[in-house]
Design an enzyme around this catalytic site. Sequence first.
Site, mmCIF file in Angstrom:
data_model
loop_
_atom_site.group_PDB
_atom_site.id
_atom_site.type_symbol
_atom_site.label_atom_id
_atom_site.label_comp_id
_atom_site.label_asym_id
_atom_site.label_seq_id
_atom_site.Cartn_x
_atom_site.Cartn_y
_atom_site.Cartn_z
ATOM 1 N N GLN A 171 -6.904 152.187 41.430
ATOM 2 C CA GLN A 171 -7.047 150.760 41.777
ATOM 3 C C GLN A 171 -8.495 150.327 41.944
ATOM 4 O OE1 GLN A 171 -4.961 148.248 41.865
ATOM 5 N NE2 GLN A 171 -3.068 149.372 41.560
ATOM 6 N N GLY B 106 -2.917 157.384 34.718
ATOM 7 C CA GLY B 106 -3.388 157.838 36.020
ATOM 8 C C GLY B 106 -2.465 158.878 36.630
ATOM 9 N N CYS C 178 5.961 150.204 40.720
ATOM 10 C CA CYS C 178 6.950 151.267 40.514
ATOM 11 C C CYS C 178 8.092 151.155 41.510
ATOM 12 C CB CYS C 178 6.325 152.655 40.662
ATOM 13 S SG CYS C 178 4.604 152.730 40.322
ATOM 14 N N SER D 157 -7.077 154.852 35.392
ATOM 15 C CA SER D 157 -6.100 154.380 34.409
ATOM 16 C C SER D 157 -6.580 153.078 33.767
ATOM 17 C CB SER D 157 -4.776 154.141 35.144
ATOM 18 O OG SER D 157 -3.824 153.625 34.251
HETATM 19 N N1 PLP Z 1 -2.297 155.568 41.515
HETATM 20 C C1 PLP Z 1 -2.367 154.298 41.935
HETATM 21 C C2 PLP Z 1 -3.092 153.986 43.200
HETATM 22 C C3 PLP Z 1 -1.764 153.273 41.199
HETATM 23 O O1 PLP Z 1 -1.818 152.015 41.624
HETATM 24 C C4 PLP Z 1 -1.074 153.622 40.015
HETATM 25 C C5 PLP Z 1 -0.370 152.583 39.230
HETATM 26 O O2 PLP Z 1 0.266 151.704 39.773
HETATM 27 C C6 PLP Z 1 -1.060 154.955 39.613
HETATM 28 C C7 PLP Z 1 -1.675 155.913 40.381
HETATM 29 C C8 PLP Z 1 -0.388 155.369 38.345
HETATM 30 O O3 PLP Z 1 -1.174 155.002 37.237
HETATM 31 P P1 PLP Z 1 -0.505 154.899 35.782
HETATM 32 O O4 PLP Z 1 0.261 153.621 35.760
HETATM 33 O O5 PLP Z 1 -1.666 154.880 34.838
HETATM 34 O O6 PLP Z 1 0.321 156.098 35.610
#
Ligand code: PLP
Length: 385
Positions: free
Chosen positions: A181, A73, A332, A201
Site C-alpha cells: 500500500q 504482492g 479481498c 504490487s
Molecule cells: N498486502 C497488502 C497490504 C495489500 O493491500 C494487498 C492487496 O490488497 C496485498 C498484500 C496483496 O497484493 P496483490 O493484490 O498484488 O496480491
Amino acid sequence: MNQNPIYFDHAATTFPYPEVIDVMKEQLATAYGNPSSSHALGRKSKALVEKARRSIAQHLGCQAKEIFFTSCGTEADAWVLQAAVRDLGVQRIITSSIEHQAVLANVEQLSKQNIKVDHLKYEIDGEISLAHLKKLLEGSDQKTLVSLMHVNNEIGNLSPIDEIADLCQEHQALFHCDAVQSIGKLPIDLGQTQLDFLAASAHKFHGPKGVGFAFIREGHQLQPMILGGEQERGKRAGTENVTLITGMAKALDIKFDNLSEDRQKVLKRKHYFINQIKKAIPGIIFNGNCLDDTKSADHIVNIRIPVKETQEGMLLFKMDLNGIMSSRGSACQSGAQTTSYVLKEIYPQEDLLPNLRFSFDASNTFEEIDHCLRELKSIVEQNPV
Ligand code: PLP
C-alpha cells in the site's frame, strides 16, 4: 447508473495510466521474444526486463539484483515468509493481527510447523507498540523475522519502518515489510531503511494487475518457491511476463517523477473529505489514525457511519447504484458479510456500526467528493440509528 463512475477505492486497485498501456502495447507488438532466448528478439525482451529492474531499483535506492519479479504482492509475501523459515533458519515470527491476509495466512500455516508466532500489542487506534516490539526482541535468542506492513490497507495506519528496522538490526532480527500500500505513494530509500525484505504490487500504483516484486537484500539466500527454470537468477521459475514488468516499471517512473506533487493532491482530497463529512454527518467516527497525517497514509480514510447496522450491505449497494465506488475494508474481504477483522481487533469493545473505506487518488475531483457526501448524507438521514 451514473455515466462517470466515482471511484474512491484506490487501495483495492488503481486504473493503469495511459502511458503504461502505451508501453505495454508497444512491447507486445515489437518485443515478443522469450527473454531466455539467445537470439535478437529474446535479447530485446531480456533488455526490457533488466531495464525495468534497474529503474525500479533506482527509485527504491537499492541494487537491481535485489529486485525479483513476482506475479503479485501476495506471492512476494508468501515467498519471503516461507523461504525465510525454510532457508534462513527463522524460528520465530513477530507480526501483528492486522496484517493483510497475504501475511496472516502464511504465518498461520508456519505456526503449525512449530514456528513460534508473537503478535504485537497496539497503542490506541491500531498503532503498533514499539515498546512491545523491543520487549519481544529482547526476550528471546531464537532467530526471528519481524513482518509488519508499511501502510495498513484497511485503516491507512503508517508504521514507523525506520524505527522498526533499527530495532531489528539491534537485535539481529530480520525485517520483512509488506509495502503493497505504500510503494509508489510514499518515498522510500532502502539505502537508509535497513529492512531485509519487501513486497510490492503494480496494480496499487497505476500499473497492471498480475505483477509485483520482492526486494531481497543482498546476502539473504532465499531459495525459489516456484521451481522449473533459471529465470530471475534461479529464484523464480517461469517465463517472465515482459509486458506487465515493463508496464509496472513505467507506472513507478510516473509515480516517482511526480511524487511530492501527487502526494499533495491526494492529501488535499483526503483533508477535504474529512472536513466535509464531519459537517455533513454528525456522529461520524474515524477508524485508525487517519486524522493524523504523520501516522497515516495520504490515501485512506476509514469511517464508521451512524446508520442502522442492518444497512451495512445496503450502504455500499446504494452508493454503487449512484455510481460511487468505495469498499468495506479490504477488497479481498468485502464480499464477506462479517465485520472487518482489523476493526474487531483494534476496537474490541466497541459497536462498530457500518464502516466504509474511502481511498483517494490525485485524479479524484472535489466535485466527486461533494456528490458522494450528498448521497451518503441522504442514506444516513433515511436510516437513522
Ligand atoms: N498486502 C497488502 C497490504 C495489500 O493491500 C494487498 C492487496 O490488497 C496485498 C498484500 C496483496 O497484493 P496483490 O493484490 O498484488 O496480491
